[in-house]
Design an enzyme around this catalytic site. Structure first.
Site, PDB file in Angstrom:
ATOM      1  N   CYS A   1     -14.259  33.449   2.455  1.00  0.00           N
ATOM      2  CA  CYS A   1     -12.839  33.262   2.743  1.00  0.00           C
ATOM      3  C   CYS A   1     -12.155  32.698   1.496  1.00  0.00           C
ATOM      4  O   CYS A   1     -12.812  32.128   0.619  1.00  0.00           O
ATOM      5  CB  CYS A   1     -12.722  32.261   3.889  1.00  0.00           C
TER       6      CYS A   1
ATOM      7  N   THR B   1     -10.530  30.041   1.334  1.00  0.00           N
ATOM      8  CA  THR B   1     -10.831  28.606   1.315  1.00  0.00           C
ATOM      9  C   THR B   1     -12.134  28.331   0.568  1.00  0.00           C
ATOM     10  O   THR B   1     -12.240  27.368  -0.194  1.00  0.00           O
ATOM     11  CB  THR B   1     -10.956  28.072   2.765  1.00  0.00           C
TER      12      THR B   1
ATOM     13  N   HIS C   1     -11.510  28.431  -3.093  1.00  0.00           N
ATOM     14  CA  HIS C   1     -10.881  27.185  -3.578  1.00  0.00           C
ATOM     15  C   HIS C   1     -11.932  26.092  -3.788  1.00  0.00           C
ATOM     16  O   HIS C   1     -11.885  25.351  -4.769  1.00  0.00           O
ATOM     17  CB  HIS C   1      -9.838  26.664  -2.585  1.00  0.00           C
TER      18      HIS C   1
ATOM     19  N   HIS D   1     -17.530  29.012   6.354  1.00  0.00           N
ATOM     20  CA  HIS D   1     -17.158  28.682   7.739  1.00  0.00           C
ATOM     21  C   HIS D   1     -17.111  29.903   8.656  1.00  0.00           C
ATOM     22  O   HIS D   1     -17.097  29.757   9.857  1.00  0.00           O
ATOM     23  CB  HIS D   1     -15.818  27.934   7.779  1.00  0.00           C
ATOM     24  N   GLU D   2     -17.069  31.103   8.099  1.00  0.00           N
ATOM     25  CA  GLU D   2     -16.976  32.293   8.954  1.00  0.00           C
ATOM     26  C   GLU D   2     -18.395  32.768   9.268  1.00  0.00           C
ATOM     27  O   GLU D   2     -19.191  32.968   8.351  1.00  0.00           O
ATOM     28  CB  GLU D   2     -16.194  33.390   8.222  1.00  0.00           C
TER      29      GLU D   2
ATOM     30  N   GLY E   1       1.332  31.828   5.237  1.00  0.00           N
ATOM     31  CA  GLY E   1       0.914  31.583   3.854  1.00  0.00           C
ATOM     32  C   GLY E   1       1.129  30.123   3.476  1.00  0.00           C
ATOM     33  O   GLY E   1       2.085  29.490   3.929  1.00  0.00           O
TER      34      GLY E   1
ATOM     35  N   ILE F   1       1.845  28.871  11.729  1.00  0.00           N
ATOM     36  CA  ILE F   1       0.584  29.311  12.323  1.00  0.00           C
ATOM     37  C   ILE F   1      -0.552  28.705  11.522  1.00  0.00           C
ATOM     38  O   ILE F   1      -0.657  28.916  10.316  1.00  0.00           O
ATOM     39  CB  ILE F   1       0.449  30.846  12.242  1.00  0.00           C
TER      40      ILE F   1
HETATM   41 ZN    ZN Z   1     -11.738  31.754   6.775  1.00  0.00          ZN
END
Ligand code: ZN
Length: 379
Positions: free
Chosen positions: A42, A44, A47, A70-71, A275, A300
């Site tokens: 992802c 994230t 990063h 995390h996925e 975003g 969201i």
């Molecule tokens: Zn993710």
């Protein structure tokens, strides 16, 4: 103590992570141990991998070493003594916002934004490993007809589902602009198509990703390399009888795309803010953009737990939504460095990359993807 392979962020600096042998986690009474079948990379994770200022602030050097990711999708191999609804052998994915059931938000049905929630792979060890422990309350049972490479990406797909449907799921027959062409925007395009959005306009810049947007069901593609905001707005007006779109999704973050998302929105429309802007203070035309426009602006973050998951499982298992164009690559977990390189390359050459700790599972995924490619395109 049995050990396992895990991709661990070691130092608070750019320069990646290390594949290490670490202890298999010991589960608590309300937790399950998951054998990871598939895990996906992802933004994230990028990063954290690059250790940008956000990662330094949000995670901090003190928490390292920490396993990335995390996925996930996998098989439950052990359950704690208080676990009631999840069984050994269940095929699950995880909601990554590990909510605290006592938070006010949790009590009011907003568990995804709970005040004291933890995020998997951010606030605790993640899933780029052979095994991970998860609290039972975030486990979601997958339909077995959804292959691991798709079950794993349900976390960002769920962002797309929630962004498109919003709070009322009132989208059928309406028009939508999606500002952005990252993986979640591409998923959102497919969800918009599957849920009956009548006109889908995607704004982006990557030739690779915009081609995927087309395959996910975008009716019109607006390339920011070739058009000005004014030209794009004229196009949106022409397509919507001069009104602007009913629903506008901002899926980039940043002053220009935020302005664009507000510009294309009609009076009385809904804007979904997804975003994350690198500068949190962004000027917007408050009077004409929100107040006089009667705009409904929704932030969201995450997915509705578990409404989003329920609808997503239905769409995937019922073959109403095909996400195969977005899942562009599958590879071994130990090839994670190559995956990160591909995801940060310009021009873009990958959308979602799924990693497999087990070679035979990867082989099966490759066979499924080849089979799909050989099939004549349905019209
Ligand atoms: Zn993710």
């Amino acid at each position: 103590m049995p050990t396992m392979k895990a991709v661990v962020k070691i130092k608070p600096e750019p320069g990646g992570a290390e594949l290490q042998d670490v202890d298999v986690p010991t589960i608590g009474a309300d937790e399950v141990l998951l054998r990871v079948q598939a895990t996906s990379i992802c933004g994230t994770d990028v990063h954290i991998y690059e250790w940008n200022p956000w990662a330094d602030r949000r995670i901090g050097a003190g928490r390292l070493p920490q396993t990335l990711g995390h996925e996930v999708a996998g098989e439950v191999v052990e359950i704690g003594s208080y676990v009631k609804n999840i069984k050994k052998g269940d095929y699950i994915s995880s909601e990554t916002h590990i909510f605290n059931p006592g938070d006010l938000q949790s009590l009011l049905g907003q568990r995804h934004i709970g005040k004291n929630m933890e995020i998997l792979g951010v606030d605790r060890d993640g899933v780029f490993a052979e095994y991970v422990m998860l609290p039972e309350r975030v486990c979601w049972i997958n339909d077995r007809c959804i292959p691991p490479e798709f079950a794993s990406v349900q976390e960002p797909l769920g962002n797309g589902v929630y962004a498109v449907l919003g709070e009322d799921a009132d989208v059928a027959g309406k028009s939508m602009v999606i500002v952005g062409d990252g993986p979640t925007a591409l998923f959102a395009t497919g969800v918009a198509r599957a849920t009956g959005v009548a006109k889908i306009i995607v704004v982006g810049f990557s030739d690779f990703n915009l081609d995927i947007a087309r395959r996910m069901g975008a009716d019109h593609i607006l390339d920011i390399k070739e058009t000005s905001l004014d030209e794009r707005h004229q196009f949106v007006l022409e397509q919507t009888g001069g009104y602007g779109v009913d629903i506008s999704l901002e899926m980039v973050g940043g002053e220009v795309p935020i302005k664009e998302a507000f510009t294309h929105l009609r009076k009385g429309g809904r804007l979904t803010a997804f975003g994350v802007a690198s500068e949190a203070q962004v000027p917007i035309d408050y009077n004409d953009g929100i107040v006089f426009k009667g705009a409904q602006v929704y932030g969201i973050n995450g997915r509705k737990v578990f409404d989003t998951w329920y609808r997503m499982r239905g769409m995937l298992a019922g073959k109403r939504l095909d996400i195969s164009p977005v899942v562009t690559h599958v590879m071994e977990l130990e090839d994670y460095e190559k995956g990160f390189e591909m995801l940060t390359a310009e021009p873009r050459q990958a959308a979602k990359i799924v990693l497999f700790p087990d070679h035979s599972e990867l082989k099966a995924a490759r066979e499924r993807m080849d089979e799909k490619r050989d099939m004549p395109a349905a019209d």
